[in-house]
Design an enzyme around this catalytic site. Structure first.
Site, PDB file in Angstrom:
ATOM      1  N   ASP A 106       0.842  -1.201   0.000  1.00 59.08           N
ATOM      2  CA  ASP A 106       0.000   0.000   0.000  1.00 59.08           C
ATOM      3  C   ASP A 106       0.874   1.246   0.000  1.00 59.08           C
ATOM      4  O   ASP A 106       1.355   1.669   1.050  1.00 59.08           O
ATOM      5  CB  ASP A 106      -0.908  -0.006   1.224  1.00 59.08           C
ATOM      6  CG  ASP A 106      -1.884   1.153   1.221  1.00 59.08           C
ATOM      7  OD1 ASP A 106      -1.904   1.905   0.227  1.00 59.08           O
ATOM      8  OD2 ASP A 106      -2.630   1.305   2.209  1.00 59.08           O
ATOM      9  N   HIS A 108      -0.188   4.058  -0.223  1.00 61.16           N
ATOM     10  CA  HIS A 108      -1.038   5.080   0.387  1.00 61.16           C
ATOM     11  C   HIS A 108      -1.348   6.229  -0.578  1.00 61.16           C
ATOM     12  O   HIS A 108      -1.407   7.395  -0.176  1.00 61.16           O
ATOM     13  CB  HIS A 108      -0.410   5.612   1.672  1.00 61.16           C
ATOM     14  CG  HIS A 108      -0.267   4.576   2.746  1.00 61.16           C
ATOM     15  ND1 HIS A 108      -1.359   4.054   3.419  1.00 61.16           N
ATOM     16  CD2 HIS A 108       0.821   3.932   3.221  1.00 61.16           C
ATOM     17  CE1 HIS A 108      -0.935   3.142   4.290  1.00 61.16           C
ATOM     18  NE2 HIS A 108       0.375   3.054   4.177  1.00 61.16           N
ATOM     19  N   GLU A 133      -2.086  -1.825  -3.572  1.00 59.37           N
ATOM     20  CA  GLU A 133      -3.238  -1.008  -3.189  1.00 59.37           C
ATOM     21  C   GLU A 133      -3.030   0.461  -3.542  1.00 59.37           C
ATOM     22  O   GLU A 133      -2.052   1.079  -3.115  1.00 59.37           O
ATOM     23  CB  GLU A 133      -3.497  -1.146  -1.685  1.00 59.37           C
ATOM     24  CG  GLU A 133      -4.692  -0.355  -1.182  1.00 59.37           C
ATOM     25  CD  GLU A 133      -4.957  -0.588   0.283  1.00 59.37           C
ATOM     26  OE1 GLU A 133      -5.529   0.313   0.927  1.00 59.37           O
ATOM     27  OE2 GLU A 133      -4.589  -1.660   0.798  1.00 59.37           O
ATOM     28  N   GLU A 159     -11.135   2.458  -0.836  1.00 59.33           N
ATOM     29  CA  GLU A 159     -11.386   2.974   0.506  1.00 59.33           C
ATOM     30  C   GLU A 159     -11.864   4.419   0.505  1.00 59.33           C
ATOM     31  O   GLU A 159     -12.470   4.874   1.471  1.00 59.33           O
ATOM     32  CB  GLU A 159     -10.124   2.859   1.362  1.00 59.33           C
ATOM     33  CG  GLU A 159      -8.987   3.765   0.918  1.00 59.33           C
ATOM     34  CD  GLU A 159      -7.747   3.595   1.781  1.00 59.33           C
ATOM     35  OE1 GLU A 159      -7.461   4.504   2.571  1.00 59.33           O
ATOM     36  OE2 GLU A 159      -7.075   2.565   1.655  1.00 59.33           O
ATOM     37  N   ASP A 182     -14.980   0.888   2.331  1.00 61.48           N
ATOM     38  CA  ASP A 182     -14.964   1.104   3.774  1.00 61.48           C
ATOM     39  C   ASP A 182     -16.413   1.241   4.217  1.00 61.48           C
ATOM     40  O   ASP A 182     -17.088   2.204   3.863  1.00 61.48           O
ATOM     41  CB  ASP A 182     -14.161   2.353   4.120  1.00 61.48           C
ATOM     42  CG  ASP A 182     -13.876   2.451   5.610  1.00 61.48           C
ATOM     43  OD1 ASP A 182     -14.832   2.286   6.394  1.00 61.48           O
ATOM     44  OD2 ASP A 182     -12.717   2.685   5.979  1.00 61.48           O
ATOM     45  N   HIS A 209     -12.185  -2.383   3.778  1.00 58.45           N
ATOM     46  CA  HIS A 209     -11.150  -1.547   4.386  1.00 58.45           C
ATOM     47  C   HIS A 209     -11.549  -1.283   5.832  1.00 58.45           C
ATOM     48  O   HIS A 209     -12.612  -0.735   6.096  1.00 58.45           O
ATOM     49  CB  HIS A 209     -11.062  -0.236   3.593  1.00 58.45           C
ATOM     50  CG  HIS A 209     -10.051   0.730   4.120  1.00 58.45           C
ATOM     51  ND1 HIS A 209     -10.406   1.883   4.779  1.00 58.45           N
ATOM     52  CD2 HIS A 209      -8.700   0.720   4.070  1.00 58.45           C
ATOM     53  CE1 HIS A 209      -9.317   2.550   5.099  1.00 58.45           C
ATOM     54  NE2 HIS A 209      -8.269   1.879   4.687  1.00 58.45           N
TER      55      HIS A 209
END
Length: 226
Positions: A106, A108, A133, A159, A182, A209
């Site tokens: 991830d 981010h 991700e 997410e 999420d 998520h």
């Protein structure tokens, strides 16, 4: 606003489950599995530290972990150094956990250029990641779709998306293999069930998520159980 709607929706399911004396998963289709597989987020500033974090997760019984592939403060580093640091981190973790543990990655959503996301994917690919991700910012789903055609690694995202309509757009351009709604943001439990049905029709996996604490964990578990 959508987070508030999700919270109210989840609370209503909880109230109804208590009133009827049944688990919430029974209200949304019933349990279809006895176990829900989970992964643990790991971290560390150096390859050694992130490898030690991964090893502790495996010792606790986890069969998968998720980590940031790039080194800390990568935005301030020369790109070639970021790629070399990424390789060193993945190499250390793979050696620490062996070949039978899945490693999710991830970044981010900190990479903006598709070509750099592709370059990082080429670095991590030999370590067989479970997914990559949000290798790009998620707002540009067309760019994510184009990257998906080239990357050769499962892409996970979702997410930051709201409602089934934004997930419809994501699915329509073939931008992901694993959808990560999420539940506390995307509209609640029933909305996530609808997203899961859409994913099933396109042979996509759902991995909710859930970094937000015990309520998030509880509702995600009931969702996954159903």
């Amino acid at each position: 606003v959508n987070a508030a709607i999700s919270a109210i929706e989840i609370a209503c399911w909880d109230v109804k489950g208590k009133a009827l004396g049944v688990p919430v998963y029974e209200l949304v289709g019933g349990r279809c599995r006895d176990k829900v597989r989970v992964y643990l987020g790991i971290g560390g500033a150096t390859p050694r530290e992130v490898a030690d974090s991964a090893r502790r997760a495996i010792d606790e019984g986890f069969t998968a972990v998720k980590m940031a592939p790039q080194p800390p403060n990568s935005e301030r580093l020369p790109w070639d150094r970021v790629l070399r640091g990424t390789n060193d981190r993945l190499e250390a973790v793979r050696k620490a956990v062996g070949d039978d543990v899945d490693i999710g990655l991830d970044p981010h959503a900190r990479i903006f250029e598709p070509v750099r996301a592709l370059q990082m994917a080429e670095v991590v690919k030999p370590f067989r990641p479970m997914f990559f991700e949000e290798p790009l910012r998620p707002e540009n789903i067309e760019a994510m779709g184009e990257l998906h055609e080239k990357i050769g690694i499962p892409i996970a995202t979702g997410e930051m998306l709201y409602t089934k309509y934004e997930f419809r757009d994501l699915i329509s351009v073939g931008a992901a293999d694993i959808l990560q709604p999420d539940i506390l943001l995307c509209g609640g439990l029933l909305e996530t069930k609808k997203i899961a049905a859409m994913a099933e029709a396109d042979y996509l996996t759902i991995a909710p998520h859930s970094p937000l604490g015990p309520i998030s964990t509880a509702v995600s578990t009931h969702f996954a159980a159903s």
